[in-house]
Design a protein around this motif. Structure first.
Motif, short mmCIF file in Angstrom:
data_model
loop_
_atom_site.label_atom_id
_atom_site.label_comp_id
_atom_site.label_asym_id
_atom_site.label_seq_id
_atom_site.Cartn_x
_atom_site.Cartn_y
_atom_site.Cartn_z
N HIS A 105 4.23 6.83 2.57
CA HIS A 105 4.18 5.64 3.43
C HIS A 105 4.02 4.42 2.53
O HIS A 105 3.09 4.34 1.74
CB HIS A 105 2.99 5.71 4.39
N LEU A 106 4.95 3.49 2.66
CA LEU A 106 4.89 2.22 1.94
C LEU A 106 4.66 1.12 2.97
O LEU A 106 5.53 0.85 3.80
CB LEU A 106 6.17 1.97 1.16
N VAL A 107 3.47 0.52 2.94
CA VAL A 107 3.07 -0.48 3.92
C VAL A 107 2.98 -1.84 3.24
O VAL A 107 2.35 -1.97 2.19
CB VAL A 107 1.70 -0.13 4.55
N THR A 108 3.62 -2.84 3.82
CA THR A 108 3.59 -4.20 3.29
C THR A 108 2.89 -5.12 4.28
O THR A 108 3.17 -5.08 5.49
CB THR A 108 5.02 -4.73 3.05
N ARG A 109 1.95 -5.90 3.78
CA ARG A 109 1.23 -6.84 4.65
C ARG A 109 2.04 -8.13 4.78
O ARG A 109 2.28 -8.83 3.80
CB ARG A 109 -0.16 -7.15 4.09
N PHE A 124 0.86 -1.18 0.00
CA PHE A 124 0.00 0.00 0.00
C PHE A 124 0.90 1.23 0.00
O PHE A 124 1.89 1.28 0.73
CB PHE A 124 -0.88 0.01 1.24
N MET A 125 0.56 2.23 -0.81
CA MET A 125 1.34 3.47 -0.79
C MET A 125 0.44 4.67 -0.84
O MET A 125 -0.53 4.73 -1.60
CB MET A 125 2.33 3.52 -1.96
N ALA A 126 0.77 5.65 0.02
CA ALA A 126 0.06 6.93 0.03
C ALA A 126 1.00 7.99 0.58
O ALA A 126 1.99 7.69 1.25
CB ALA A 126 -1.20 6.84 0.90
N ILE A 127 0.67 9.23 0.30
CA ILE A 127 1.36 10.38 0.90
C ILE A 127 0.54 10.80 2.11
O ILE A 127 -0.66 11.08 1.99
CB ILE A 127 1.51 11.51 -0.13
#
Length: 220
Positions: free
Chosen positions: A186-190, A173-176
């Protein structure tokens, strides 16, 4: 601009804006030459398609800066077998870039005029693997998921947990995220059903997406 000017401007965008922003993946740089950014820019701003700025879109929205889109694309490492959810279609340019990397892209746009614009642009580009849907992306698209990749083409006040729940294990997931003057990608990995890892690889400010919750601002 004539074709020579367009080619020169595209080259300068890639070499002077995007490479210096640590976008060094040769496939991504090549893709920026293949997907014609000027075809996704509003006619009134077509000559600015390669400028180091956000381009105005209808309804007070904008196309993100080219280097931001390129860096997001590089950091997400989208693979050919993967499904992608994008929130904030805008003109359809980011969805088009994603479509060249993924198996399928679902792009959600809450503003009908922009959804129509994005849909027309991706259809004109012949990208049948993209679906542009007029919908409130703050809720994601749970019935279409889970997704390998979720990307927000704009900023939010906090990472939306409802969207993280729509990621596959191993999904990104990526968002500013944040508030001006300080926002961070923010780069979020599950990692599994309940665990996620987050990195914040770079700073940038971007316009807000519509309808996402803002964090509480209570003071005592």
């Amino acid at each position: 601009m004539n074709l020579t000017d367009i080619a020169h401007s595209r080259f300068n965008m890639i070499e002077q804006q995007i490479r210096p922003w640590n976008v060094l993946d040769a496939d991504i740089l090549e893709l920026l030459s293949v997907v014609k950014r000027e075809d996704f820019a509003p006619a009134a701003h077509r000559d600015l398609a390669f400028a180091d700025i956000e381009l105005p879109l209808p309804a007070g929205q904008c196309m993100l800066n080219p280097k931001v889109e390129a860096r997001m694309l590089q950091d997400l490492k989208v693979q050919a077998h993967e499904t992608v959810l994008e929130v904030g279609s805008g003109s359809g340019y980011m969805a088009a870039l994603l479509a060249h990397r993924a198996q399928h892209v679902l792009s959600l746009e809450i503003i009908p005029e922009l959804a129509d614009m994005a849909r027309a642009n991706v259809q004109k580009a012949g990208l049948t693997q993209v679906e542009v849907r007029c919908a409130d992306g703050s809720h994601g698209a749970a019935t279409d998921g889970p997704f390998d990749v979720i990307v927000l083409s704009g900023s939010v006040g906090e990472v939306p947990q409802a969207l993280l729940s729509q990621l596959k294990v191993g999904g990104r997931f990526m968002a500013i995220v944040g508030d001006e003057p300080i926002m961070r990608a923010h780069l979020v990995t599950r990692k599994d059903a309940t665990n996620f890892t987050t990195t914040e690889p770079w700073d940038i400010c971007a316009p807000r997406l519509v309808n996402f919750a803002e964090p509480s601002r209570f003071t005592f």
